[in-house]
Design a protein around this motif. Structure first.
Motif, short mmCIF file in Angstrom:
data_model
loop_
_atom_site.label_atom_id
_atom_site.label_comp_id
_atom_site.label_asym_id
_atom_site.label_seq_id
_atom_site.Cartn_x
_atom_site.Cartn_y
_atom_site.Cartn_z
N ARG A 29 0.89 -1.16 0.00
CA ARG A 29 0.00 0.00 0.00
C ARG A 29 0.93 1.21 0.00
O ARG A 29 1.78 1.35 0.88
CB ARG A 29 -0.89 -0.01 1.24
N THR A 48 -2.63 0.50 -4.25
CA THR A 48 -2.25 -0.83 -3.79
C THR A 48 -1.60 -1.54 -4.97
O THR A 48 -2.17 -1.59 -6.05
CB THR A 48 -3.47 -1.62 -3.30
N ARG A 84 3.67 0.55 2.86
CA ARG A 84 3.37 -0.48 3.86
C ARG A 84 3.20 -1.82 3.17
O ARG A 84 2.45 -1.96 2.21
CB ARG A 84 2.07 -0.13 4.59
N GLU A 85 3.90 -2.79 3.69
CA GLU A 85 3.83 -4.16 3.17
C GLU A 85 2.66 -4.87 3.83
O GLU A 85 2.51 -4.84 5.06
CB GLU A 85 5.14 -4.87 3.49
N ALA A 86 1.84 -5.54 3.03
CA ALA A 86 0.65 -6.20 3.57
C ALA A 86 0.99 -7.44 4.39
O ALA A 86 0.45 -7.64 5.47
CB ALA A 86 -0.31 -6.57 2.44
N GLN A 87 1.87 -8.29 3.91
CA GLN A 87 2.16 -9.56 4.58
C GLN A 87 2.95 -9.39 5.87
O GLN A 87 2.57 -9.90 6.91
CB GLN A 87 2.93 -10.49 3.64
N LYS A 89 3.73 -6.59 7.41
CA LYS A 89 3.31 -5.41 8.17
C LYS A 89 4.44 -4.39 8.35
O LYS A 89 4.36 -3.52 9.20
CB LYS A 89 2.73 -5.78 9.52
N ALA A 90 5.50 -4.50 7.55
CA ALA A 90 6.59 -3.52 7.62
C ALA A 90 6.14 -2.23 6.96
O ALA A 90 5.32 -2.23 6.04
CB ALA A 90 7.83 -4.07 6.92
N MET A 91 6.67 -1.10 7.45
CA MET A 91 6.29 0.19 6.89
C MET A 91 7.50 1.11 6.90
O MET A 91 8.36 1.03 7.79
CB MET A 91 5.16 0.80 7.73
#
Length: 101
Positions: A29, A48, A84-87, A89-91
């Motif tokens: 995202r 996305t 932001r990475e979906a899997q 959760k890193a941002m």
């Protein structure tokens, strides 16, 4: 009226992928926003990005390039990019000041 063009090249090689039918799948995202000098939000856009890579491609050097364009009058602005990475959760975020004469 001038335009501020934001170009983001995002390295996705370290993205946390999950296996879905012989493909490595993952998503990001991404938000690009424009703020005034006092930090007030002016405008922004979000996307996305969904990736479905063939087996083995996820470990290669891969990047996604995204572009946005914002109308702006003369002055100073802050451009903020948030990914932001979906899997996993890193941002991460990046801020840059832009001046239009």
């Amino acid at each position: 009226m001038s335009k501020i063009q934001v170009v983001a090249k995002i390295d996705v090689s370290s993205l946390h992928f999950r296996k879905v039918v012989n493909r490595d799948s993952g998503s990001l995202r991404v938000v690009a926003a424009l703020f005034d000098p006092e930090g007030g939000y002016l405008t922004g856009s979000a996307e996305t990005v969904s990736l479905k890579l063939q087996d083995g491609r996820a470990s290669q050097d891969l990047a996604v390039t995204l572009r946005w364009e914002f109308d702006a009058k003369a002055g100073s602005y802050l451009v903020r990019l948030v990914v932001r990475e979906a899997q996993g959760k890193a941002m991460t975020s990046l801020n840059r000041e832009v001046k239009i004469p």
